[in-house]
Design a protein around this motif. Structure first.
Motif, PDB file in Angstrom:
ATOM      1  N   VAL A   1       4.945 -18.490  10.118  1.00  0.00           N
ATOM      2  CA  VAL A   1       3.992 -17.387  10.032  1.00  0.00           C
ATOM      3  C   VAL A   1       4.700 -16.080   9.685  1.00  0.00           C
ATOM      4  CG1 VAL A   1       2.354 -16.000  11.346  1.00  0.00           C
ATOM      5  CG2 VAL A   1       2.363 -18.479  11.608  1.00  0.00           C
ATOM      6  N   PHE A   2       5.827 -15.806  10.333  1.00  0.00           N
ATOM      7  CA  PHE A   2       6.539 -14.546  10.087  1.00  0.00           C
ATOM      8  C   PHE A   2       7.033 -14.461   8.650  1.00  0.00           C
ATOM      9  CE2 PHE A   2       7.752 -14.851  14.818  1.00  0.00           C
ATOM     10  CZ  PHE A   2       6.565 -14.239  15.176  1.00  0.00           C
ATOM     11  N   VAL A   3       7.492 -15.571   8.105  1.00  0.00           N
ATOM     12  CA  VAL A   3       7.978 -15.569   6.719  1.00  0.00           C
ATOM     13  C   VAL A   3       6.827 -15.368   5.744  1.00  0.00           C
ATOM     14  CG1 VAL A   3       9.127 -16.929   4.932  1.00  0.00           C
ATOM     15  CG2 VAL A   3       9.975 -16.994   7.277  1.00  0.00           C
ATOM     16  N   VAL A   4       5.718 -16.034   6.006  1.00  0.00           N
ATOM     17  CA  VAL A   4       4.560 -15.898   5.124  1.00  0.00           C
ATOM     18  C   VAL A   4       4.016 -14.477   5.165  1.00  0.00           C
ATOM     19  CG1 VAL A   4       2.166 -16.638   4.770  1.00  0.00           C
ATOM     20  CG2 VAL A   4       3.946 -18.331   5.204  1.00  0.00           C
ATOM     21  N   ILE A   5       4.084 -13.826   6.321  1.00  0.00           N
ATOM     22  CA  ILE A   5       3.668 -12.420   6.423  1.00  0.00           C
ATOM     23  C   ILE A   5       4.483 -11.568   5.449  1.00  0.00           C
ATOM     24  CG2 ILE A   5       3.793 -10.387   7.920  1.00  0.00           C
ATOM     25  CD1 ILE A   5       2.999 -12.267  10.236  1.00  0.00           C
ATOM     26  N   SER A   6       5.792 -11.800   5.378  1.00  0.00           N
ATOM     27  CA  SER A   6       6.629 -11.058   4.436  1.00  0.00           C
ATOM     28  C   SER A   6       6.247 -11.351   2.994  1.00  0.00           C
ATOM     29  CB  SER A   6       8.108 -11.405   4.669  1.00  0.00           C
ATOM     30  OG  SER A   6       8.537 -10.991   5.950  1.00  0.00           O
ATOM     31  N   VAL A   7       5.973 -12.624   2.697  1.00  0.00           N
ATOM     32  CA  VAL A   7       5.604 -13.013   1.333  1.00  0.00           C
ATOM     33  C   VAL A   7       4.320 -12.307   0.903  1.00  0.00           C
ATOM     34  CG1 VAL A   7       4.882 -14.937  -0.126  1.00  0.00           C
ATOM     35  CG2 VAL A   7       6.761 -15.244   1.480  1.00  0.00           C
ATOM     36  N   ILE A   8       3.295 -12.383   1.747  1.00  0.00           N
ATOM     37  CA  ILE A   8       2.006 -11.778   1.400  1.00  0.00           C
ATOM     38  C   ILE A   8       2.126 -10.256   1.319  1.00  0.00           C
ATOM     39  CG2 ILE A   8      -0.381 -11.472   2.141  1.00  0.00           C
ATOM     40  CD1 ILE A   8      -0.277 -14.204   3.427  1.00  0.00           C
ATOM     41  N   THR A   9       2.890  -9.659   2.232  1.00  0.00           N
ATOM     42  CA  THR A   9       3.021  -8.201   2.220  1.00  0.00           C
ATOM     43  C   THR A   9       3.732  -7.719   0.967  1.00  0.00           C
ATOM     44  OG1 THR A   9       3.137  -8.227   4.654  1.00  0.00           O
ATOM     45  CG2 THR A   9       3.805  -6.206   3.538  1.00  0.00           C
ATOM     46  N   HIS A  10       4.773  -8.424   0.520  1.00  0.00           N
ATOM     47  CA  HIS A  10       5.428  -8.071  -0.746  1.00  0.00           C
ATOM     48  C   HIS A  10       4.416  -8.105  -1.895  1.00  0.00           C
ATOM     49  CE1 HIS A  10       9.692  -7.416  -0.104  1.00  0.00           C
ATOM     50  NE2 HIS A  10       9.719  -8.402   0.775  1.00  0.00           N
ATOM     51  N   THR A  11       3.523  -9.084  -1.873  1.00  0.00           N
ATOM     52  CA  THR A  11       2.511  -9.194  -2.922  1.00  0.00           C
ATOM     53  C   THR A  11       1.516  -8.048  -2.846  1.00  0.00           C
ATOM     54  OG1 THR A  11       2.720 -11.620  -2.806  1.00  0.00           O
ATOM     55  CG2 THR A  11       0.816 -10.736  -3.966  1.00  0.00           C
ATOM     56  N   VAL A  12       1.097  -7.689  -1.637  1.00  0.00           N
ATOM     57  CA  VAL A  12       0.167  -6.565  -1.466  1.00  0.00           C
ATOM     58  C   VAL A  12       0.814  -5.254  -1.919  1.00  0.00           C
ATOM     59  CG1 VAL A  12      -1.134  -5.206   0.220  1.00  0.00           C
ATOM     60  CG2 VAL A  12      -1.097  -7.695   0.392  1.00  0.00           C
ATOM     61  N   ILE A  13       2.099  -5.075  -1.632  1.00  0.00           N
ATOM     62  CA  ILE A  13       2.812  -3.875  -2.092  1.00  0.00           C
ATOM     63  C   ILE A  13       2.795  -3.804  -3.620  1.00  0.00           C
ATOM     64  CG2 ILE A  13       5.094  -2.807  -2.285  1.00  0.00           C
ATOM     65  CD1 ILE A  13       5.660  -3.750   0.557  1.00  0.00           C
ATOM     66  N   ALA A  14       3.047  -4.938  -4.273  1.00  0.00           N
ATOM     67  CA  ALA A  14       3.019  -4.964  -5.737  1.00  0.00           C
ATOM     68  C   ALA A  14       1.628  -4.617  -6.261  1.00  0.00           C
ATOM     69  CB  ALA A  14       3.454  -6.338  -6.240  1.00  0.00           C
ATOM     70  N   LEU A  15       0.591  -5.129  -5.617  1.00  0.00           N
ATOM     71  CA  LEU A  15      -0.783  -4.805  -6.027  1.00  0.00           C
ATOM     72  C   LEU A  15      -1.087  -3.323  -5.831  1.00  0.00           C
ATOM     73  CD1 LEU A  15      -2.605  -7.908  -4.489  1.00  0.00           C
ATOM     74  CD2 LEU A  15      -2.449  -7.372  -6.933  1.00  0.00           C
ATOM     75  N   GLU A  16      -0.637  -2.757  -4.717  1.00  0.00           N
ATOM     76  CA  GLU A  16      -0.885  -1.345  -4.437  1.00  0.00           C
ATOM     77  C   GLU A  16      -0.169  -0.439  -5.435  1.00  0.00           C
ATOM     78  OE1 GLU A  16      -0.623   2.594  -3.030  1.00  0.00           O
ATOM     79  OE2 GLU A  16       1.114   1.266  -3.167  1.00  0.00           O
ATOM     80  N   ARG A  17       1.080  -0.765  -5.755  1.00  0.00           N
ATOM     81  CA  ARG A  17       1.830   0.036  -6.736  1.00  0.00           C
ATOM     82  C   ARG A  17       1.220  -0.115  -8.129  1.00  0.00           C
ATOM     83  NH1 ARG A  17       3.600   4.332  -5.895  1.00  0.00           N
ATOM     84  NH2 ARG A  17       1.911   4.130  -4.416  1.00  0.00           N
ATOM     85  N   HIS A  18       0.725  -1.299  -8.444  1.00  0.00           N
ATOM     86  CA  HIS A  18       0.084  -1.511  -9.742  1.00  0.00           C
ATOM     87  C   HIS A  18      -1.160  -0.639  -9.855  1.00  0.00           C
ATOM     88  CE1 HIS A  18      -2.316  -3.653 -12.834  1.00  0.00           C
ATOM     89  NE2 HIS A  18      -1.138  -3.923 -13.363  1.00  0.00           N
ATOM     90  N   ARG A  19      -1.943  -0.567  -8.786  1.00  0.00           N
ATOM     91  CA  ARG A  19      -3.115   0.301  -8.797  1.00  0.00           C
ATOM     92  C   ARG A  19      -2.723   1.770  -8.950  1.00  0.00           C
ATOM     93  NH1 ARG A  19      -4.755   4.199  -6.590  1.00  0.00           N
ATOM     94  NH2 ARG A  19      -2.958   4.130  -5.190  1.00  0.00           N
ATOM     95  N   ALA A  20      -1.684   2.189  -8.204  1.00  0.00           N
ATOM     96  CA  ALA A  20      -1.293   3.595  -8.205  1.00  0.00           C
ATOM     97  C   ALA A  20      -0.749   4.054  -9.547  1.00  0.00           C
ATOM     98  CB  ALA A  20      -0.257   3.838  -7.105  1.00  0.00           C
ATOM     99  N   ILE A  21      -0.094   3.167 -10.275  1.00  0.00           N
ATOM    100  CA  ILE A  21       0.572   3.558 -11.519  1.00  0.00           C
ATOM    101  C   ILE A  21      -0.232   3.187 -12.755  1.00  0.00           C
ATOM    102  CG2 ILE A  21       2.625   3.132 -12.950  1.00  0.00           C
ATOM    103  CD1 ILE A  21       4.207   2.882 -10.334  1.00  0.00           C
ATOM    104  N   VAL A  22      -0.773   1.987 -12.779  1.00  0.00           N
ATOM    105  CA  VAL A  22      -1.526   1.540 -13.951  1.00  0.00           C
ATOM    106  C   VAL A  22      -2.940   2.113 -13.945  1.00  0.00           C
ATOM    107  CG1 VAL A  22      -2.383  -0.480 -15.200  1.00  0.00           C
ATOM    108  CG2 VAL A  22      -0.141  -0.562 -14.083  1.00  0.00           C
ATOM    109  N   SER A  23      -3.560   2.197 -12.778  1.00  0.00           N
ATOM    110  CA  SER A  23      -4.920   2.747 -12.664  1.00  0.00           C
ATOM    111  C   SER A  23      -4.941   3.822 -11.579  1.00  0.00           C
ATOM    112  CB  SER A  23      -5.920   1.631 -12.324  1.00  0.00           C
ATOM    113  OG  SER A  23      -5.864   0.586 -13.266  1.00  0.00           O
TER     114      SER A  23
END
Length: 368
Positions: free
Chosen positions: A121-143
């Motif tokens: 569970v702890f490892v998957v939390i890191s995996v998903i959070t890295h993905t959410v960070i990428a989505l958030e930065r994509h929104r902030a910069i691309v849109s």
């Protein structure tokens, strides 16, 4: 010890922990090599080092974000979520590994179902959070003019991440867990698969959902972010040839450079995580589809190296933040020196609504 068991035999490979093979899957409990004592000693020292450095480094990051509200941006709070998962590994998962080395599983059947899946569970939390960070930065910069992720939404997202991680990684593992007596007289808590098809389906489920898909999505998002930042750089260079307001040009350039520094740091965090994370998945697939390889002496050393890399990812993030973020570095120095002075953070204006309004107006004026 999270070692994959099939047809009643202990095997040296191991199951995937949401991110790769079981982190403690090295030698089986029935192994009796002459170097087993040295291996136990080195493993104990290694996990003790992980616990100490992981707690120290990640606690500094959490303390820095807690002390200065100016740093509590959506991106930083998501990074803090990764640090929290890493602290949980240091507090729960790593000590369990040390205990299992000498005594096996001593916590009974109920805790076998409760504690053992938490590593996944702890490892998957890191995996998903890295993905959410990428989505958030994509929104902030691309849109950039789309609704931003508010702090309230970030907190809700973090809760959803923890719940989803337990449901998708912890619950499936509980289905196969057994607490059984081994040949060395100790009990061990590990997944038991009654059929080859169950084991293969479980492993492929983990590989596709928690390794392949997040990696491809993160890479696609960051490639698009880099493309947009390069395009903005070209626009800024062309703007220099016009007699536009010099303060506006400087403002726009500072914003672009600030975003580039943040994206650079996030990419380094993601790449280092994947470098430490992927080899365990590769080892698991090799053990499944090339079973003869696990009998080779070289395989044991390769597995030990990937095991070390797997756990190093839980302690390396604070070092990256220290090296690449002036804000985190200044905050940590201030905590170490017990200083109370006000710090000037480069990103402290990000939570200001008036600043966002001014930013939008300035950018719109530049586009005219």
């Amino acid at each position: 010890m999270n070692t994959t068991v099939y047809e009643g035999d202990f095997r040296a490979n191991g199951t995937v922990n949401g991110s790769g093979v079981a982190p403690n899957a090295t030698l089986s409990p029935t192994d009796d090599q002459p170097y087993s004592f040295l291996l136990r000693l080195l493993t104990t020292l290694f996990f003790s080092l992980i616990i100490t450095t992981g707690l120290l480094g990640n606690s500094f990051v959490m303390a820095t974000l807690t002390r200065w509200r100016e740093m509590q941006t959506p991106c930083n709070l998501l990074i803090a979520n990764i640090c929290l998962a890493d602290i949980a590994v240091c507090v729960l998962a790593a000590p369990l590994r040390i205990i299992e080395i000498f005594r096996g599983w001593i916590f009974g059947d109920v805790m076998c179902y409760v504690l053992t899946p938490l590593q996944d569970v702890f490892v998957v939390i890191s995996v998903i959070t890295h993905t959410v960070i990428a989505l958030e930065r994509h929104r902030a910069i691309v849109s950039p003019f789309k609704p931003k992720m508010t702090l309230k939404r970030v907190k809700t997202t973090v809760l959803v991440i923890w719940f989803a991680s337990y449901v998708t990684a912890g619950v499936p593992m509980v289905i196969f867990l057994k607490n059984q007596l081994a040949g060395d007289g100790n009990y061990y808590c590990f997944p038991v698969f009654n059929e080859d098809s169950y084991r293969i389906a479980y492993e492929m489920y983990l590989v596709v959902l928690f390794i392949t898909s997040p990696l491809l999505l993160q890479c696609a998002l960051y490639f698009d972010i880099i493309r947009v930042l390069k395009a903005k750089d070209e626009i800024h260079v062309r703007c220099k040839s016009f007699k536009s307001n010099s303060s506006q040009r400087k403002f726009l350039n500072d914003r672009i450079q600030q975003k580039k520094r943040l994206v650079r740091m996030l990419i380094v965090l993601m790449v280092v995580f994947q470098i430490c994370y992927l080899p365990r998945g590769v080892i698991m697939l090799m053990s499944e589809f090339i079973p003869d390889i696990i009998t080779r002496t070289e395989f044991i050393y390769v597995e030990l190296i990937t095991l070390a890399m797997f756990y190093l990812k839980h302690v390396i993030n604070p070092l990256i933040l220290w090296a690449m973020s002036n804000d985190f570095r200044a905050g940590c120095w201030n905590i170490c020196s017990s200083g109370d002075e006000q710090l000037s953070f480069r990103g402290s204006h990000r939570s200001s609504s008036s600043y966002r309004v001014k930013t939008k107006r300035r950018l719109q004026s530049l586009e005219k």
